[in-house]
Design a protein around this motif. Structure first.
Motif, PDB file in Angstrom:
ATOM      1  N   LEU A 380       0.833  -1.203   0.000  1.00 49.10           N
ATOM      2  CA  LEU A 380       0.000   0.000   0.000  1.00 49.10           C
ATOM      3  C   LEU A 380       0.871   1.257   0.000  1.00 49.10           C
ATOM      4  O   LEU A 380       0.641   2.202  -0.782  1.00 49.10           O
ATOM      5  N   HIS A 381       1.891   1.280   0.856  1.00 51.91           N
ATOM      6  CA  HIS A 381       2.794   2.433   0.896  1.00 51.91           C
ATOM      7  C   HIS A 381       3.494   2.628  -0.448  1.00 51.91           C
ATOM      8  O   HIS A 381       3.576   3.749  -0.962  1.00 51.91           O
ATOM      9  N   ALA A 382       4.026   1.531  -1.003  1.00 57.16           N
ATOM     10  CA  ALA A 382       4.764   1.637  -2.262  1.00 57.16           C
ATOM     11  C   ALA A 382       3.866   2.145  -3.387  1.00 57.16           C
ATOM     12  O   ALA A 382       4.269   3.011  -4.184  1.00 57.16           O
ATOM     13  N   ALA A 383       2.637   1.634  -3.453  1.00 54.64           N
ATOM     14  CA  ALA A 383       1.720   2.045  -4.512  1.00 54.64           C
ATOM     15  C   ALA A 383       1.341   3.516  -4.372  1.00 54.64           C
ATOM     16  O   ALA A 383       1.331   4.271  -5.353  1.00 54.64           O
ATOM     17  N   ARG A 384       1.042   3.956  -3.142  1.00 50.66           N
ATOM     18  CA  ARG A 384       0.669   5.359  -2.942  1.00 50.66           C
ATOM     19  C   ARG A 384       1.848   6.299  -3.187  1.00 50.66           C
ATOM     20  O   ARG A 384       1.669   7.402  -3.721  1.00 50.66           O
ATOM     21  N   SER A 422      -7.177  -0.983  -5.741  1.00 49.43           N
ATOM     22  CA  SER A 422      -7.885   0.112  -5.058  1.00 49.43           C
ATOM     23  C   SER A 422      -7.107   1.417  -5.152  1.00 49.43           C
ATOM     24  O   SER A 422      -7.683   2.486  -5.378  1.00 49.43           O
ATOM     25  N   VAL A 423      -5.786   1.349  -4.987  1.00 43.50           N
ATOM     26  CA  VAL A 423      -4.964   2.558  -5.101  1.00 43.50           C
ATOM     27  C   VAL A 423      -5.035   3.113  -6.522  1.00 43.50           C
ATOM     28  O   VAL A 423      -4.946   4.332  -6.736  1.00 43.50           O
ATOM     29  N   ALA A 424      -5.218   2.230  -7.512  1.00 41.76           N
ATOM     30  CA  ALA A 424      -5.329   2.685  -8.901  1.00 41.76           C
ATOM     31  C   ALA A 424      -6.502   3.639  -9.076  1.00 41.76           C
ATOM     32  O   ALA A 424      -6.468   4.518  -9.958  1.00 41.76           O
ATOM     33  N   LEU A 425      -7.535   3.508  -8.250  1.00 44.91           N
ATOM     34  CA  LEU A 425      -8.682   4.408  -8.329  1.00 44.91           C
ATOM     35  C   LEU A 425      -8.356   5.775  -7.743  1.00 44.91           C
ATOM     36  O   LEU A 425      -9.005   6.769  -8.091  1.00 44.91           O
ATOM     37  N   GLU A 426      -7.365   5.838  -6.861  1.00 44.42           N
ATOM     38  CA  GLU A 426      -6.971   7.108  -6.239  1.00 44.42           C
ATOM     39  C   GLU A 426      -6.085   7.926  -7.171  1.00 44.42           C
ATOM     40  O   GLU A 426      -6.200   9.152  -7.236  1.00 44.42           O
ATOM     41  N   PHE A 427      -5.168   7.246  -7.864  1.00 47.24           N
ATOM     42  CA  PHE A 427      -4.182   7.938  -8.694  1.00 47.24           C
ATOM     43  C   PHE A 427      -4.378   7.516 -10.155  1.00 47.24           C
ATOM     44  O   PHE A 427      -3.751   6.568 -10.638  1.00 47.24           O
ATOM     45  N   LYS A 559      -9.067 -12.078 -15.564  1.00 46.33           N
ATOM     46  CA  LYS A 559     -10.334 -11.377 -15.452  1.00 46.33           C
ATOM     47  C   LYS A 559     -11.184 -12.056 -14.381  1.00 46.33           C
ATOM     48  O   LYS A 559     -11.431 -13.263 -14.441  1.00 46.33           O
ATOM     49  N   THR A 560     -11.653 -11.288 -13.393  1.00 50.04           N
ATOM     50  CA  THR A 560     -12.502 -11.846 -12.339  1.00 50.04           C
ATOM     51  C   THR A 560     -13.956 -11.537 -12.653  1.00 50.04           C
ATOM     52  O   THR A 560     -14.277 -10.571 -13.354  1.00 50.04           O
ATOM     53  N   SER A 561     -14.830 -12.349 -12.081  1.00 48.26           N
ATOM     54  CA  SER A 561     -16.260 -12.159 -12.329  1.00 48.26           C
ATOM     55  C   SER A 561     -16.794 -10.908 -11.638  1.00 48.26           C
ATOM     56  O   SER A 561     -17.788 -10.337 -12.037  1.00 48.26           O
ATOM     57  N   GLY A 562     -16.117 -10.485 -10.577  1.00 46.01           N
ATOM     58  CA  GLY A 562     -16.552  -9.282  -9.875  1.00 46.01           C
ATOM     59  C   GLY A 562     -15.385  -8.631  -9.158  1.00 46.01           C
ATOM     60  O   GLY A 562     -14.590  -9.315  -8.519  1.00 46.01           O
ATOM     61  N   GLN A 563     -15.264  -7.323  -9.256  1.00 45.15           N
ATOM     62  CA  GLN A 563     -14.180  -6.590  -8.607  1.00 45.15           C
ATOM     63  C   GLN A 563     -14.450  -6.501  -7.111  1.00 45.15           C
ATOM     64  O   GLN A 563     -15.526  -6.103  -6.691  1.00 45.15           O
ATOM     65  N   GLN A 564     -13.470  -6.879  -6.296  1.00 42.41           N
ATOM     66  CA  GLN A 564     -13.613  -6.793  -4.853  1.00 42.41           C
ATOM     67  C   GLN A 564     -13.080  -5.448  -4.378  1.00 42.41           C
ATOM     68  O   GLN A 564     -11.929  -5.101  -4.624  1.00 42.41           O
ATOM     69  N   ALA A 565     -13.912  -4.691  -3.699  1.00 42.49           N
ATOM     70  CA  ALA A 565     -13.487  -3.404  -3.171  1.00 42.49           C
ATOM     71  C   ALA A 565     -12.768  -3.607  -1.844  1.00 42.49           C
ATOM     72  O   ALA A 565     -13.116  -4.485  -1.048  1.00 42.49           O
ATOM     73  N   VAL A 566     -11.745  -2.816  -1.619  1.00 40.51           N
ATOM     74  CA  VAL A 566     -10.989  -2.884  -0.373  1.00 40.51           C
ATOM     75  C   VAL A 566     -11.050  -1.514   0.292  1.00 40.51           C
ATOM     76  O   VAL A 566     -10.697  -0.507  -0.331  1.00 40.51           O
ATOM     77  N   GLY A 567     -11.520  -1.498   1.533  1.00 42.56           N
ATOM     78  CA  GLY A 567     -11.527  -0.258   2.295  1.00 42.56           C
ATOM     79  C   GLY A 567     -10.130  -0.002   2.842  1.00 42.56           C
ATOM     80  O   GLY A 567      -9.749  -0.579   3.877  1.00 42.56           O
ATOM     81  N   ILE A 568      -9.360   0.828   2.152  1.00 46.20           N
ATOM     82  CA  ILE A 568      -7.951   0.992   2.488  1.00 46.20           C
ATOM     83  C   ILE A 568      -7.765   1.551   3.891  1.00 46.20           C
ATOM     84  O   ILE A 568      -6.906   1.086   4.651  1.00 46.20           O
ATOM     85  N   GLN A 569      -8.573   2.544   4.253  1.00 44.81           N
ATOM     86  CA  GLN A 569      -8.404   3.119   5.583  1.00 44.81           C
ATOM     87  C   GLN A 569      -8.714   2.100   6.667  1.00 44.81           C
ATOM     88  O   GLN A 569      -8.046   2.052   7.712  1.00 44.81           O
ATOM     89  N   GLY A 570      -9.703   1.236   6.417  1.00 44.08           N
ATOM     90  CA  GLY A 570     -10.001   0.185   7.378  1.00 44.08           C
ATOM     91  C   GLY A 570      -8.845  -0.797   7.528  1.00 44.08           C
ATOM     92  O   GLY A 570      -8.559  -1.279   8.631  1.00 44.08           O
ATOM     93  N   VAL A 571      -8.163  -1.090   6.433  1.00 46.68           N
ATOM     94  CA  VAL A 571      -6.990  -1.958   6.473  1.00 46.68           C
ATOM     95  C   VAL A 571      -5.899  -1.323   7.326  1.00 46.68           C
ATOM     96  O   VAL A 571      -5.299  -1.978   8.200  1.00 46.68           O
ATOM     97  N   ILE A 572      -5.649  -0.025   7.096  1.00 45.97           N
ATOM     98  CA  ILE A 572      -4.608   0.667   7.859  1.00 45.97           C
ATOM     99  C   ILE A 572      -4.948   0.685   9.339  1.00 45.97           C
ATOM    100  O   ILE A 572      -4.097   0.405  10.207  1.00 45.97           O
ATOM    101  N   ASP A 573      -6.200   1.015   9.661  1.00 51.64           N
ATOM    102  CA  ASP A 573      -6.615   1.096  11.070  1.00 51.64           C
ATOM    103  C   ASP A 573      -6.460  -0.246  11.771  1.00 51.64           C
ATOM    104  O   ASP A 573      -5.982  -0.317  12.906  1.00 51.64           O
ATOM    105  N   TRP A 574      -6.870  -1.334  11.100  1.00 52.73           N
ATOM    106  CA  TRP A 574      -6.791  -2.649  11.759  1.00 52.73           C
ATOM    107  C   TRP A 574      -5.335  -3.019  12.038  1.00 52.73           C
ATOM    108  O   TRP A 574      -5.002  -3.493  13.115  1.00 52.73           O
ATOM    109  N   ILE A 575      -4.463  -2.795  11.052  1.00 58.64           N
ATOM    110  CA  ILE A 575      -3.051  -3.150  11.224  1.00 58.64           C
ATOM    111  C   ILE A 575      -2.417  -2.332  12.334  1.00 58.64           C
ATOM    112  O   ILE A 575      -1.623  -2.840  13.137  1.00 58.64           O
ATOM    113  N   GLU A 576      -2.775  -1.046  12.433  1.00 60.51           N
ATOM    114  CA  GLU A 576      -2.187  -0.192  13.463  1.00 60.51           C
ATOM    115  C   GLU A 576      -2.700  -0.544  14.854  1.00 60.51           C
ATOM    116  O   GLU A 576      -1.977  -0.384  15.849  1.00 60.51           O
ATOM    117  N   ASN A 577      -3.932  -1.038  14.934  1.00 57.41           N
ATOM    118  CA  ASN A 577      -4.548  -1.271  16.245  1.00 57.41           C
ATOM    119  C   ASN A 577      -4.459  -2.704  16.733  1.00 57.41           C
ATOM    120  O   ASN A 577      -4.766  -2.979  17.899  1.00 57.41           O
TER     121      ASN A 577
END
Length: 602
Positions: A380-384, A422-427, A559-577
């Motif tokens: 996540l850090h490298a991509a951002r 998910s980061v691709a949607l940000e940048f 190609k996947t049948s459905g794109q899985q969304a990832v809540g990036i901030q939720g990922v960061i919060d869980w790892i930090e806590n």
């Protein structure tokens, strides 16, 4: 035209033979009795003829030939020179308007001249080969079809170390034929027996990499003490003279044809640009750095957490690419601010992310949170950071273990793929691509270094299961395909590499035993059972995935049948806590919530 001293005598011989051919043409024209008036014409024409042929042969660079190594290409070159000489000679003689000049001589002379010049060269080479003093050359058996053997013989032409005594071919139709007066003695399945009969203790495997002939001869050779050689691969030509055989290696048995790259496109992507590689000291990362450097990058920023790995890479690249500006940092991708500061200083146009924890059993217990922090948060850090510094491309190295994962490492790498999407949607100005492939021969942590150590200790070689299979490719091939995917990739895509056919780990171990010159009686196999999180076979696509072709034959888009969304901030919060030592159950439960296809075996 300037001639070297050692070539001047040969050049004079050529011109004397041209003159002799001129007189021979007159003798043949007049049945070996030249009338006086035509003898005068012969004397008048010979200076012009010799000068014309000197010009023709010089234009064709015949004067540069080394008669000792004459072959078909040189004879074709000679024919072109004789044709030009004959053309010039005929033009001058006709312009001089000699009365009653026999024009048939102008046709006969080039033909006779070609015969004379070709004959003296063939005789010279024959004499040189037959009178070569004993030089300790060793008998050599070539294994391969006539086409493969012809390529090998051309590479060995003039070698004083080897003397080819026979060919063994996989094609029954070629048995009993000859190539350059070297007989095809039989089929490759009988290579060991044939080698004994002709007194050869060394065989050159000319068959293509990964061919069945290579493996079959290897299995035979260890029982008979037959040494196996092969010609250098194309990627080794810069480091060797390209013509000296070397010992056969595991990559030659499992490898495939060289990957064709879009060199023009890659040169446009890298030439004069700045590239950034995280995990640069690792097996894949360091090979990426080598190949990027060859593509003409102006600045290469190399980052790795290992001090010794980045030091070794620095020493190598400074020596091999002194013109390139290399910058070498010890840094951890989990420290975003450090990574961002480095990237913002150089503003790379291409960012390759090869840093990861990849050892399955080690990450499966006690180190689960470390795998999450490096493989997910680090990605996540490298991509951002790549997006923040304005990189055109971001390429993440993924793995086949991310497909329907059964272990922590695979689940975190699958999560990393989702994070990158998910980061691709940000940048949107940066194209984010993931590249998924299997095991790499000789990479750190792979079975090959482990088996090598076990063989050196005298065995046994430990294999988890007799039926376990894996996909393999060489480090250079993996790096090339990563570069190609980075060039072709569109944002959010996951590329799947063509890994060829899977290989049984037990067969891999047996081949390594044979390559070491040992037998399975000396180095036995020991089956220890599957380790936690380990599968009998890996997959390159998930159950809900299909692939689409790309312009490159060894790259496909998942190609996947459905794109899985990832809540990036939720990922960061869980790892930090979650804390420094979360329970294994909590980690696995969290991963299953984000990667539904993850089937934990714990």
């Amino acid at each position: 035209m300037r001639l070297r001293k050692e070539v001047l005598p040969l050049w004079l011989i050529d011109l004397l033979l041209i003159g002799l051919a001129w007189w021979t043409a007159f003798w043949l024209r007049f049945n070996f009795d030249i009338p006086d008036e035509f003898e005068t014409l012969a004397w008048l024409g010979i200076p012009w003829t010799v000068a014309s042929f000197a010009a023709g042969l010089g234009i064709a660079h015949v004067d540069r030939q080394v008669w000792r190594y004459i072959g078909l290409p040189e004879l074709r070159q000679l024919g072109w020179g004789v044709f030009l000489g004959g053309l010039f000679s005929a033009a001058i003689v006709l312009m001089m308007r000699y009365p009653s000049f026999p024009r048939s001589v102008l046709l006969l002379h080039p033909l006779i001249g070609l015969v004379f010049l070709g004959a003296v060269r063939a005789g010279w080479r024959t004499f040189a080969e037959q009178t070569r003093p004993p030089d300790g050359s060793r008998p050599l058996l070539i294994v391969g079809s006539l086409q493969d053997a012809a390529d090998a013989l051309r590479a060995l032409k003039g070698s004083s170390q080897w003397r080819c005594v026979g060919i063994v071919s996989p094609l029954a139709t070629e048995r009993g034929t000859y190539l350059n007066q070297i007989p095809v003695l039989g089929l490759s399945g009988a290579a060991v027996e044939i080698a004994k009969s002709v007194g050869a203790s060394t065989a050159l495997i000319a068959s293509p990499p990964g061919s069945d002939e290579r493996r079959d001869v290897l299995l035979q050779s260890s029982r008979a003490g037959l040494t196996l050689l092969t010609m250098p691969r194309p990627d080794e030509w810069l480091r060797t003279d390209g013509t000296s055989p070397r010992k056969i290696e595991l990559e030659d048995l499992l490898g495939r044809q060289a990957v064709e790259l879009d060199m023009r496109g890659l040169a446009g992507l890298f030439s004069g640009q700045t590239a950034f590689v995280s995990g640069a000291g690792g097996s894949i990362g360091s090979e990426l750095c080598r190949q990027i450097a060859r593509l003409g990058v102006t600045r290469l920023v190399c980052v790795d957490a290992s001090e010794i790995a980045i030091y070794k890479l620095e020493q190598e690249l400074r020596e091999t690419h002194p013109q390139m500006q290399g910058f070498y940092y010890t840094a951890n991708i989990r420290e975003k601010e450090r990574l961002l500061a480095i990237a913002m200083q150089y503003k790379p146009s291409v960012f390759f992310h090869a840093a990861a924890y990849k050892h399955v059993p080690l990450m499966e217990s006690h180190n689960e949170i470390e795998a999450i922090r490096t493989n997910i948060l680090g990605t996540l850090h490298a991509a951002r950071v790549a997006g923040a510094c304005g990189a055109q491309k971001f390429v993440q190295i993924s793995t086949d273990k991310a497909v329907n994962p059964t272990n922590i490492m695979g689940a975190t790498k699958r999560m990393a793929e989702l994070v990158v999407q998910s980061v691709a949607l940000e940048f949107t100005a940066t194209e984010f691509v993931s590249v998924r492939f299997g095991n790499v021969l000789g990479s750190s942590g792979s079975v090959v270094p482990l088996f090598t150590e076990q063989i050196a200790r005298g065995g046994p070689i430990t294999v988890t299961h007799p039926d376990i299979v894996r996909y393999f490719m060489t480090i250079p091939e993996a790096a090339r395909l990563v570069l190609q995917a980075g060039l072709m990739g569109k944002s959010g895509q996951i590329y799947v590499l063509d890994m060829g056919d899977p290989v049984k780990i037990a067969d891999l171990a047996r081949m390594m035993i044979r390559l070491s010159g040992k037998s399975e009686q000396e180095i036995p196999l020991s089956f220890t059972g599957l380790r936690p999180g380990e599968k009998l076979f890996e997959e390159l696509m998930a159950d809900d995935e299909t692939t689409e072709p790309t312009p490159h034959p060894k790259l496909r888009v998942a190609k996947t049948s459905g794109q899985q969304a990832v809540g990036i901030q939720g990922v960061i919060d869980w790892i930090e806590n979650v804390g420094p030592l979360p329970s294994s159950n909590d980690v696995r439960a969290w991963l299953r919530g984000h990667v539904p296809e993850y089937k934990s075996q714990a």
